[in-house]
Structures are given as structure tokens and as C-alpha cells.
Write a protein that holds these residues in place. Structure first.
Motif, PDB file in Angstrom:
ATOM      1  N   VAL A   1      -2.254 -25.662   8.256  1.00  0.00           N
ATOM      2  CA  VAL A   1      -2.953 -26.146   9.453  1.00  0.00           C
ATOM      3  C   VAL A   1      -3.843 -25.055  10.043  1.00  0.00           C
ATOM      4  O   VAL A   1      -4.917 -25.343  10.589  1.00  0.00           O
ATOM      5  CB  VAL A   1      -1.977 -26.698  10.512  1.00  0.00           C
ATOM      6  CG1 VAL A   1      -1.218 -27.891   9.967  1.00  0.00           C
ATOM      7  CG2 VAL A   1      -1.022 -25.638  11.015  1.00  0.00           C
TER       8      VAL A   1
ATOM      9  N   TRP B   1      -4.640 -36.134  12.150  1.00  0.00           N
ATOM     10  CA  TRP B   1      -5.503 -35.201  12.884  1.00  0.00           C
ATOM     11  C   TRP B   1      -6.607 -35.945  13.627  1.00  0.00           C
ATOM     12  O   TRP B   1      -6.853 -35.691  14.813  1.00  0.00           O
ATOM     13  CB  TRP B   1      -6.107 -34.190  11.905  1.00  0.00           C
ATOM     14  CG  TRP B   1      -7.004 -33.186  12.554  1.00  0.00           C
ATOM     15  CD1 TRP B   1      -6.626 -32.017  13.153  1.00  0.00           C
ATOM     16  CD2 TRP B   1      -8.427 -33.270  12.683  1.00  0.00           C
ATOM     17  NE1 TRP B   1      -7.734 -31.362  13.655  1.00  0.00           N
ATOM     18  CE2 TRP B   1      -8.843 -32.101  13.373  1.00  0.00           C
ATOM     19  CE3 TRP B   1      -9.382 -34.192  12.284  1.00  0.00           C
ATOM     20  CZ2 TRP B   1     -10.183 -31.857  13.670  1.00  0.00           C
ATOM     21  CZ3 TRP B   1     -10.713 -33.961  12.579  1.00  0.00           C
ATOM     22  CH2 TRP B   1     -11.113 -32.801  13.269  1.00  0.00           C
TER      23      TRP B   1
ATOM     24  N   ASP C   1      -8.662 -30.103  18.886  1.00  0.00           N
ATOM     25  CA  ASP C   1      -8.461 -29.695  17.491  1.00  0.00           C
ATOM     26  C   ASP C   1      -7.094 -29.027  17.314  1.00  0.00           C
ATOM     27  O   ASP C   1      -6.369 -29.302  16.341  1.00  0.00           O
ATOM     28  CB  ASP C   1      -9.554 -28.725  17.057  1.00  0.00           C
ATOM     29  CG  ASP C   1     -10.897 -29.387  16.825  1.00  0.00           C
ATOM     30  OD1 ASP C   1     -10.956 -30.637  16.796  1.00  0.00           O
ATOM     31  OD2 ASP C   1     -11.897 -28.656  16.675  1.00  0.00           O
TER      32      ASP C   1
ATOM     33  N   CYS D   1      -3.932 -30.401  15.115  1.00  0.00           N
ATOM     34  CA  CYS D   1      -3.360 -29.598  14.034  1.00  0.00           C
ATOM     35  C   CYS D   1      -1.854 -29.445  14.203  1.00  0.00           C
ATOM     36  O   CYS D   1      -1.096 -29.457  13.220  1.00  0.00           O
ATOM     37  CB  CYS D   1      -4.025 -28.222  13.995  1.00  0.00           C
ATOM     38  SG  CYS D   1      -5.647 -28.191  13.201  1.00  0.00           S
TER      39      CYS D   1
ATOM     40  N   TYR E   1      -7.802 -25.537  10.629  1.00  0.00           N
ATOM     41  CA  TYR E   1      -8.406 -25.278  11.942  1.00  0.00           C
ATOM     42  C   TYR E   1      -9.570 -24.307  11.810  1.00  0.00           C
ATOM     43  O   TYR E   1     -10.641 -24.507  12.397  1.00  0.00           O
ATOM     44  CB  TYR E   1      -7.360 -24.729  12.912  1.00  0.00           C
ATOM     45  CG  TYR E   1      -7.927 -24.416  14.273  1.00  0.00           C
ATOM     46  CD1 TYR E   1      -8.162 -25.432  15.197  1.00  0.00           C
ATOM     47  CD2 TYR E   1      -8.238 -23.111  14.633  1.00  0.00           C
ATOM     48  CE1 TYR E   1      -8.692 -25.155  16.439  1.00  0.00           C
ATOM     49  CE2 TYR E   1      -8.767 -22.829  15.874  1.00  0.00           C
ATOM     50  CZ  TYR E   1      -8.993 -23.843  16.774  1.00  0.00           C
ATOM     51  OH  TYR E   1      -9.529 -23.562  17.999  1.00  0.00           O
TER      52      TYR E   1
ATOM     53  N   TRP F   1      -9.188 -30.668   4.409  1.00  0.00           N
ATOM     54  CA  TRP F   1      -7.731 -30.747   4.393  1.00  0.00           C
ATOM     55  C   TRP F   1      -7.190 -30.499   2.985  1.00  0.00           C
ATOM     56  O   TRP F   1      -6.162 -29.816   2.821  1.00  0.00           O
ATOM     57  CB  TRP F   1      -7.246 -32.105   4.904  1.00  0.00           C
ATOM     58  CG  TRP F   1      -6.981 -32.111   6.380  1.00  0.00           C
ATOM     59  CD1 TRP F   1      -7.624 -32.829   7.350  1.00  0.00           C
ATOM     60  CD2 TRP F   1      -5.997 -31.327   7.063  1.00  0.00           C
ATOM     61  NE1 TRP F   1      -7.104 -32.547   8.593  1.00  0.00           N
ATOM     62  CE2 TRP F   1      -6.094 -31.628   8.441  1.00  0.00           C
ATOM     63  CE3 TRP F   1      -5.029 -30.406   6.651  1.00  0.00           C
ATOM     64  CZ2 TRP F   1      -5.269 -31.035   9.402  1.00  0.00           C
ATOM     65  CZ3 TRP F   1      -4.215 -29.804   7.617  1.00  0.00           C
ATOM     66  CH2 TRP F   1      -4.332 -30.123   8.969  1.00  0.00           C
TER      67      TRP F   1
END
Length: 269
Positions: free
Chosen positions: A52, A100, A27, A31, A56, A81
Motif C-alpha cells: 500500500v 481504494w 488517498d 490505502c 500511495y 496496484w
């Protein structure tokens, strides 16, 4: 409490995310690629970093719609997002999510060392995989790592409508493996789901995978053992099982520790 607890064990159950595959690390890396994309689009560095970081945080807290586990995971994460980017950058959400997802998927892997470990263990034990999450998202990861090559049973909470720490998902594993709870070890990274659930289901042994500094005396629920990497469970198993020295001496290079990964993430920020 010694390794004798393993004498009657015939089954080893594993969690997937952050136990066998470094989902958190993937992850973060994904990002970072979106951060680079936003900067290439002339988005201010501070604005890109804030976006970002927000995503996250969002995706770690609620990776799928909490009100509908069977909902469209892609739609949910695209919405995250959009929220993270805000109205001014929401038009870039589709590309951000595509980047991503592609980078994250690429980094979700077992690695040769862990594959060797599972093959070694399977010579002496039945192996089960128990993972929480929506069916489509979890099976995407399961297929990517070819988990059917290593596990006798794979159970996803989204398929059985029970999730760890409910004993029901463990009992489903016992049934499919034709084993009693007292023959089973549970190996996982989360105390609140993996360890708590295994204890409620009366598993013989619980192994917590964590590189934190916390001692067993300081955590609740209290697992039987703590290891930094899955590989270290070999040190707990009976010597009579005769695992090869090759397997015992190899290190999990691909699965870097979450602590090391977190330090790199902070450094990059």
C-alpha cells in the motif's frame, strides 16, 4: 503587503485537489482500507504495508498516464496496484483497486462549512474552479461535490488541453468570466502550478493554502499571502463586503489539515 490588494478584485479562482478537497488524505484513508483487506486475506503485515505504501507513492507521483492524459484512468491505476502488489499478489489487484476507489471517493467532499463559505463568497464575487487532470477523473470529483452549485466557471485541464502553470488555462477562465487578470485572485495549495501559473497570467493576488512552517520569504515562487485553510481568505477580503459573522466564525471541521492527517498516517503505520 496588505489586504488592499483585494480592493479591485471581482473574481476568486480556486484549485480543487488539496485546496477544496483533501485528496491526499482520502488517498491515505483508502490505502489503509486496502491494507486491512490484505491482512484479512492472510497477507503478511509487512508485505501488505509495503504494497500500500508503494501504491500511495505511485499514485501521488503519477495519478494518470503521463504520456496520455486522455487515457483510461481506471486501467492506469489498476496497473499501479498490480505493480505495487507484485507478481505474487497481483490477482488481488482488481479488488484492491475497487476498495481504494470506493473509499477514496466517499471521502472526497467539501463539507458543510466549506459549502457555506463558497455560498457567502458568491454573493460578492464570481467564483471559478481551475483544476489539472484528466477530464473523466476530475469531473467525477467535481460532480460528487456538486461544484456547479458554487462556481460560475469550472475548467479542467484535460478539456482545454492546457494545464497550470500555463497562463492559457487562466486566460480561458478570464474569458469565460468576462474579467481581466487584474480582477482575479488565485487560491491554491501548489506553488509550482497554482501560484506560478497565476503569477505568469498576471493575476492581481495569489493565496497559497499550506499548513507548512515555511514562511513566504523561504518559498519560490513567492505568493502574496499564505493561509492554513481556505476559510482564512475571509480575513484578507475587504470588510466592506460584509460577510456574515456566522461564516467568519465557523471552522472547517471536515477538511482536516494535511499535517494532522499525515501525523495520523505515520501513527497508524
Amino acid at each position: 503587503m496588505g489586504p488592499n490588494k483585494f480592493q479591485d478584485v471581482t473574481v476568486i479562482l480556486f484549485d480543487l485537489d488539496n485546496t477544496l478537497i483533501n485528496t491526499k488524505g482520502a488517498d491515505r484513508l483508502a490505502c489503509e482500507q486496502v491494507f486491512q483487506y490484505l491482512q484479512n486475506c492472510n497477507v503478511r503485515r509487512s508485505t501488505a504495508r509495503e504494497a500500500v505504501d508503494k501504491f500511495y507513492s505511485f499514485v501521488r507521483e503519477t495519478p494518470q498516464d503521463p504520456s496520455n492524459e486522455d487515457g483510461d484512468v481506471d486501467a492506469w491505476r489498476l496497473m499501479l496496484w498490480k505493480q505495487a502488489l507484485g507478481p505474487g499478489l497481483s490477482a488481488r489487484a482488481s479488488t484492491a483497486y475497487a476498495i481504494w476507489k470506493e473509499i477514496r471517493t466517499r471521502h472526497l467532499c467539501l463539507g458543510a462549512e466549506l459549502e457555506d463559505l463558497l455560498l457567502e463568497l458568491r454573493k460578492c464575487y464570481k467564483l471559478g474552479l481551475i483544476t489539472n487532470g484528466p477530464s473523466s477523473a476530475q469531473w467525477d470529483k467535481i460532480r460528487r461535490v456538486n461544484a456547479s452549485n458554487y462556481f460560475d466557471v469550472i475548467i479542467v485541464s484535460g478539456d482545454v488541453k492546457h494545464a497550470k502553470p500555463s497562463p492559457a488555462i487562466f486566460e480561458e477562465a478570464f474569458r469565460r468570466l468576462d474579467a481581466s487578470s487584474l480582477e482575479c485572485v488565485m487560491v491554491g495549495d501548489r506553488l509550482d502550478t497554482d501560484i506560478k501559473g497565476a503569477m505568469k497570467a498576471n493575476c492581481a493576488v495569489t493565496v497559497w493554502v499550506s499548513d507548512s512552517d515555511a514562511s513566504l520569504e523561504d518559498v519560490h515562487p513567492k505568493p502574496d499571502f499564505k493561509v492554513s485553510h481556505v476559510r482564512e481568505i475571509l480575513d484578507l477580503l475587504p470588510e466592506s463586503k460584509g460577510f456574515s459573522s456566522l461564516c467568519k466564525n465557523r471552522t472547517l471541521g471536515v477538511f482536516h489539515s494535511l499535517r494532522d492527517d499525515a501525523q495520523q498516517w505515520r501513527k497508524d503505520h
